[in-house]
Design an enzyme around this catalytic site. Structure first.
Site, PDB file in Angstrom:
ATOM      1  N   TYR A   1      10.342   1.235  -1.554  1.00  0.00           N
ATOM      2  CA  TYR A   1      10.470   0.092  -0.644  1.00  0.00           C
ATOM      3  C   TYR A   1      11.693   0.230   0.260  1.00  0.00           C
ATOM      4  O   TYR A   1      11.647  -0.165   1.427  1.00  0.00           O
ATOM      5  CB  TYR A   1      10.472  -1.243  -1.414  1.00  0.00           C
ATOM      6  CG  TYR A   1       9.044  -1.714  -1.612  1.00  0.00           C
ATOM      7  CD1 TYR A   1       8.310  -2.230  -0.541  1.00  0.00           C
ATOM      8  CD2 TYR A   1       8.411  -1.574  -2.830  1.00  0.00           C
ATOM      9  CE1 TYR A   1       6.994  -2.602  -0.691  1.00  0.00           C
ATOM     10  CE2 TYR A   1       7.089  -1.946  -2.999  1.00  0.00           C
ATOM     11  CZ  TYR A   1       6.378  -2.465  -1.917  1.00  0.00           C
ATOM     12  OH  TYR A   1       5.067  -2.821  -2.050  1.00  0.00           O
TER      13      TYR A   1
ATOM     14  N   GLN B   1      -2.050  -8.751   7.693  1.00  0.00           N
ATOM     15  CA  GLN B   1      -1.882  -8.118   6.376  1.00  0.00           C
ATOM     16  C   GLN B   1      -0.573  -7.357   6.354  1.00  0.00           C
ATOM     17  O   GLN B   1      -0.172  -6.843   5.322  1.00  0.00           O
ATOM     18  CB  GLN B   1      -2.976  -7.089   6.146  1.00  0.00           C
ATOM     19  CG  GLN B   1      -4.374  -7.581   6.188  1.00  0.00           C
ATOM     20  CD  GLN B   1      -5.280  -6.460   5.697  1.00  0.00           C
ATOM     21  OE1 GLN B   1      -5.598  -6.360   4.522  1.00  0.00           O
ATOM     22  NE2 GLN B   1      -5.669  -5.594   6.600  1.00  0.00           N
TER      23      GLN B   1
ATOM     24  N   HIS C   1       0.100 -10.872   3.078  1.00  0.00           N
ATOM     25  CA  HIS C   1       0.589  -9.924   2.064  1.00  0.00           C
ATOM     26  C   HIS C   1       2.104  -9.994   1.881  1.00  0.00           C
ATOM     27  O   HIS C   1       2.680  -9.160   1.199  1.00  0.00           O
ATOM     28  CB  HIS C   1       0.178  -8.489   2.425  1.00  0.00           C
ATOM     29  CG  HIS C   1      -1.282  -8.224   2.198  1.00  0.00           C
ATOM     30  ND1 HIS C   1      -1.906  -7.066   2.593  1.00  0.00           N
ATOM     31  CD2 HIS C   1      -2.247  -8.983   1.600  1.00  0.00           C
ATOM     32  CE1 HIS C   1      -3.199  -7.128   2.256  1.00  0.00           C
ATOM     33  NE2 HIS C   1      -3.425  -8.283   1.665  1.00  0.00           N
TER      34      HIS C   1
ATOM     35  N   CYS D   1      14.619 -15.574 -12.382  1.00  0.00           N
ATOM     36  CA  CYS D   1      15.000 -16.954 -12.024  1.00  0.00           C
ATOM     37  C   CYS D   1      14.371 -17.416 -10.698  1.00  0.00           C
ATOM     38  O   CYS D   1      14.650 -18.524 -10.254  1.00  0.00           O
ATOM     39  CB  CYS D   1      16.522 -17.095 -11.969  1.00  0.00           C
ATOM     40  SG  CYS D   1      17.275 -16.402 -10.479  1.00  0.00           S
TER      41      CYS D   1
ATOM     42  N   CYS E   1      21.484 -14.098 -11.499  1.00  0.00           N
ATOM     43  CA  CYS E   1      21.301 -14.019 -12.956  1.00  0.00           C
ATOM     44  C   CYS E   1      21.248 -12.581 -13.480  1.00  0.00           C
ATOM     45  O   CYS E   1      21.144 -12.379 -14.694  1.00  0.00           O
ATOM     46  CB  CYS E   1      20.031 -14.771 -13.365  1.00  0.00           C
ATOM     47  SG  CYS E   1      18.502 -13.844 -13.076  1.00  0.00           S
TER      48      CYS E   1
ATOM     49  N   GLY F   1      -7.027  -3.044  13.921  1.00  0.00           N
ATOM     50  CA  GLY F   1      -6.429  -2.040  13.036  1.00  0.00           C
ATOM     51  C   GLY F   1      -6.524  -2.337  11.557  1.00  0.00           C
ATOM     52  O   GLY F   1      -5.554  -2.148  10.834  1.00  0.00           O
TER      53      GLY F   1
ATOM     54  N   PRO G   1      -9.753   2.685  16.414  1.00  0.00           N
ATOM     55  CA  PRO G   1     -10.282   3.990  16.856  1.00  0.00           C
ATOM     56  C   PRO G   1     -11.405   4.498  15.955  1.00  0.00           C
ATOM     57  O   PRO G   1     -12.146   5.394  16.346  1.00  0.00           O
ATOM     58  CB  PRO G   1      -9.064   4.922  16.786  1.00  0.00           C
ATOM     59  CG  PRO G   1      -8.020   4.197  16.021  1.00  0.00           C
ATOM     60  CD  PRO G   1      -8.348   2.752  15.986  1.00  0.00           C
TER      61      PRO G   1
END
Ligand code: NAD
Ligand code: ZN
Length: 230
Positions: A56, A90, A108, A119, A140, A177, A204
């Site tokens: 990520y 999305q 999403h 928490c 926390c 898309g 496409p």
């Protein structure tokens, strides 16, 4: 297009590919030999949180550096032109917001948002995307996770209901898309079609959306969308 009063736009990863954000299944979708479909899951996060976190961080960097392209800009203009407008995306890259859309549902989630699994402390780094995603909660010490709907997880019911309600009275739905491999956009477009909307597919390639579309414009969204508005 001009006869429509109520317009919905549904977007998938394809609209951001010309901004340099790879789709999951297209070129660049692989990361260190892992498939995105194997990383964007609660199981992957439970098994190896550091791996998912690193992935990520890498994706956030790509999204932070990316700029909205002419297709995002066209969608932002459509919001200004139509009084009744809703964008359902999305995408988690935040590019629609940066292009100027406000009437949008990010079904999403958003890659710059995260929350603590212990928490529920929420963190929104949308305005400062360059700051790293923390793995530990500042409140926390629990584990933070991206505020994203992973494969195998449920949607936010209120958001989905809002989308279906709007689509019931839409005249025109432009789908841009999206492959339909994740089926929600197809359900949404189908629902609108059954209620009388015209469906325009911009991609496409052929997709699950093409089958239910009244018209399929074949090509990259960054070329087609500005022409459509002109
Ligand atoms: P997808 O299933 O939405 O497929 C991408 C589609 O975009 C394909 O049908 C492809 O033909 C089309 N496409 C490629 N280039 C295009 C262009 N220039 N113009 C128009 N269409 C184009 O997306 P996916 O990559 O299979 O990912 C599935 C899910 O993963 C998404 O729903 C999304 O939540 C998430 N995802 C998000 C991003 C993002 O936020 N930018 C990127 C990758 C994946
Ligand atoms: Zn916490």
């Amino acid at each position: 297009m001009h006869a429509a009063h109520s317009l919905a736009v549904i977007t998938g990863a394809g609209i951001s590919s010309e901004s340099g954000v790879p789709t999951f299944r297209g070129p660049g979708g692989l990361w260190k030999n892992h498939r995105a479909q194997d990383l964007a899951t609660p199981e992957a996060f439970a098994r190896n949180p550091q791996l998912v976190h690193d992935w990520y961080c890498w994706r956030r960097e790509i999204c932070a550096k990316a700029r909205p392209n002419p297709a995002h800009e066209a969608v932002a203009r459509l919001e200004k032109d139509y009084k009744e407008f809703l964008l359902i995306t999305q995408n988690v890259d935040g590019l629609h917001r940066r292009a100027g859309n406000h009437k949008l549902i990010e079904i999403h989630g958003n890659i710059f948002k995260s929350y603590c699994t212990a928490c529920q402390h929420h963190l929104d780094q949308n305005a400062s995307p360059a700051i790293a995603l923390p793995l530990d909660c500042s409140q926390c010490g629990g584990r933070m996770r991206p505020d994203i709907v992973w494969f195998g997880e449920g949607y936010n019911a209120a958001q989905v209901e809002m989308a279906f309600t709007f689509l019931k009275s839409a005249d025109l739905v432009i789908v841009i898309g999206t492959s339909g491999m994740v089926p929600m956009p197809v359900y949404l477009a189908q629902h609108a079609a059954e209620a009388g909307a015209r469906i325009l597919d911009i991609n496409p390639d052929f997709s699950a959306v093409t089958k239910i579309a009244d018209l399929h414009l074949i090509g990259p969204a960054g070329l087609i969308m500005p022409k459509l508005l002109a």
